[in-house]
Motif scaffolding. Structure first.
Motif, PDB file in Angstrom:
ATOM      1  N   SER A  34       1.985 -13.577   0.385  1.00  0.00           N
ATOM      2  CA  SER A  34       0.656 -14.178   0.498  1.00  0.00           C
ATOM      3  C   SER A  34      -0.301 -13.496  -0.477  1.00  0.00           C
ATOM      4  O   SER A  34       0.001 -12.446  -1.055  1.00  0.00           O
ATOM      5  N   LEU A  35      -1.472 -14.078  -0.642  1.00  0.00           N
ATOM      6  CA  LEU A  35      -2.478 -13.509  -1.541  1.00  0.00           C
ATOM      7  C   LEU A  35      -2.893 -12.117  -1.088  1.00  0.00           C
ATOM      8  O   LEU A  35      -3.059 -11.213  -1.915  1.00  0.00           O
ATOM      9  N   ALA A  36      -3.030 -11.932   0.225  1.00  0.00           N
ATOM     10  CA  ALA A  36      -3.405 -10.608   0.749  1.00  0.00           C
ATOM     11  C   ALA A  36      -2.326  -9.575   0.433  1.00  0.00           C
ATOM     12  O   ALA A  36      -2.627  -8.429   0.089  1.00  0.00           O
ATOM     13  N   GLN A  37      -1.068  -9.971   0.560  1.00  0.00           N
ATOM     14  CA  GLN A  37       0.029  -9.051   0.250  1.00  0.00           C
ATOM     15  C   GLN A  37       0.055  -8.704  -1.238  1.00  0.00           C
ATOM     16  O   GLN A  37       0.318  -7.559  -1.611  1.00  0.00           O
ATOM     17  N   ILE A  38      -0.225  -9.669  -2.075  1.00  0.00           N
ATOM     18  CA  ILE A  38      -0.256  -9.419  -3.517  1.00  0.00           C
ATOM     19  C   ILE A  38      -1.389  -8.457  -3.850  1.00  0.00           C
ATOM     20  O   ILE A  38      -1.203  -7.516  -4.635  1.00  0.00           O
ATOM     21  N   GLU A  39      -2.558  -8.656  -3.229  1.00  0.00           N
ATOM     22  CA  GLU A  39      -3.685  -7.750  -3.469  1.00  0.00           C
ATOM     23  C   GLU A  39      -3.371  -6.343  -2.995  1.00  0.00           C
ATOM     24  O   GLU A  39      -3.704  -5.362  -3.670  1.00  0.00           O
ATOM     25  N   ARG A  40      -2.728  -6.218  -1.832  1.00  0.00           N
ATOM     26  CA  ARG A  40      -2.351  -4.890  -1.337  1.00  0.00           C
ATOM     27  C   ARG A  40      -1.343  -4.227  -2.276  1.00  0.00           C
ATOM     28  O   ARG A  40      -1.405  -3.015  -2.509  1.00  0.00           O
ATOM     29  N   ARG A  41      -0.416  -5.009  -2.807  1.00  0.00           N
ATOM     30  CA  ARG A  41       0.571  -4.455  -3.742  1.00  0.00           C
ATOM     31  C   ARG A  41      -0.116  -3.942  -5.002  1.00  0.00           C
ATOM     32  O   ARG A  41       0.174  -2.848  -5.485  1.00  0.00           O
ATOM     33  N   HIS A  42      -1.067  -4.733  -5.536  1.00  0.00           N
ATOM     34  CA  HIS A  42      -1.805  -4.306  -6.728  1.00  0.00           C
ATOM     35  C   HIS A  42      -2.622  -3.048  -6.445  1.00  0.00           C
ATOM     36  O   HIS A  42      -2.702  -2.148  -7.291  1.00  0.00           O
ATOM     37  N   ALA A  43      -3.229  -2.991  -5.257  1.00  0.00           N
ATOM     38  CA  ALA A  43      -3.992  -1.792  -4.891  1.00  0.00           C
ATOM     39  C   ALA A  43      -3.069  -0.579  -4.813  1.00  0.00           C
ATOM     40  O   ALA A  43      -3.429   0.522  -5.247  1.00  0.00           O
ATOM     41  N   GLY A  44      -1.876  -0.760  -4.285  1.00  0.00           N
ATOM     42  CA  GLY A  44      -0.904   0.334  -4.215  1.00  0.00           C
ATOM     43  C   GLY A  44      -0.449   0.783  -5.592  1.00  0.00           C
ATOM     44  O   GLY A  44      -0.316   1.976  -5.863  1.00  0.00           O
ATOM     45  N   VAL A  45      -0.229  -0.171  -6.469  1.00  0.00           N
ATOM     46  CA  VAL A  45       0.171   0.155  -7.844  1.00  0.00           C
ATOM     47  C   VAL A  45      -0.941   0.939  -8.534  1.00  0.00           C
ATOM     48  O   VAL A  45      -0.690   1.954  -9.201  1.00  0.00           O
ATOM     49  N   ASP A  46      -2.189   0.478  -8.358  1.00  0.00           N
ATOM     50  CA  ASP A  46      -3.331   1.192  -8.959  1.00  0.00           C
ATOM     51  C   ASP A  46      -3.431   2.612  -8.421  1.00  0.00           C
ATOM     52  O   ASP A  46      -3.678   3.557  -9.178  1.00  0.00           O
ATOM     53  N   HIS A  47      -3.248   2.760  -7.121  1.00  0.00           N
ATOM     54  CA  HIS A  47      -3.313   4.099  -6.514  1.00  0.00           C
ATOM     55  C   HIS A  47      -2.242   5.016  -7.111  1.00  0.00           C
ATOM     56  O   HIS A  47      -2.521   6.163  -7.460  1.00  0.00           O
ATOM     57  N   HIS A  48      -1.030   4.516  -7.232  1.00  0.00           N
ATOM     58  CA  HIS A  48       0.050   5.343  -7.763  1.00  0.00           C
ATOM     59  C   HIS A  48      -0.158   5.669  -9.241  1.00  0.00           C
ATOM     60  O   HIS A  48       0.195   6.756  -9.697  1.00  0.00           O
ATOM     61  N   GLN A  49      -0.751   4.753  -9.997  1.00  0.00           N
ATOM     62  CA  GLN A  49      -1.034   5.044 -11.402  1.00  0.00           C
ATOM     63  C   GLN A  49      -2.102   6.134 -11.527  1.00  0.00           C
ATOM     64  O   GLN A  49      -1.987   7.024 -12.371  1.00  0.00           O
TER      65      GLN A  49
END
Length: 86
Positions: A34-49
C-alpha cells in the motif's frame, strides 16, 4: 524446446520466499504494498542512509585520531632516543 516461464524458479524468488513467505505469496499473486507501506519503507531507507553517513563520519574521525596518536608516539620515541643518545 522452450520451457514455459512457470517452470523456472529464480534465485531472487527463492530469496523472497526465505525472507518472508507471506510477502512472496502476495507478490506471486500480484498484490503490491500500500501507499503507507511504501512511505514507511522510504522512511526506513532514509533513516539507514543517515545512520550509514554518521557511522562513516565517526570512522573517519577515529582513523584520524589513530593516525595522530601514532605520529605522537613515533615523535615521542624519536625524542626519547635523541635525548638518551647524547
Amino acid at each position: 524446446m522452450a520451457m514455459p516461464n512457470r517452470d523456472f524458479i529464480r534465485a531472487s524468488e527463492i530469496a523472497d520466499w526465505c525472507f518472508c513467505r507471506r510477502s512472496w505469496y502476495l507478490g506471486a499473486r500480484g498484490v503490491g504494498p500500500s501507499l503507507a507501506q511504501i512511505e514507511r519503507r522510504h522512511a526506513g531507507v532514509d533513516h539507514h542512509q543517515r545512520h550509514a553517513r554518521n557511522v562513516n563520519q565517526a570512522r573517519s574521525v577515529m582513523n584520524g585520531a589513530t593516525r595522530a596518536l601514532l605520529v605522537a608516539v613515533v615523535l615521542a620515541a624519536a625524542y626519547w632516543l635523541w635525548v638518551h643518545a647524547r
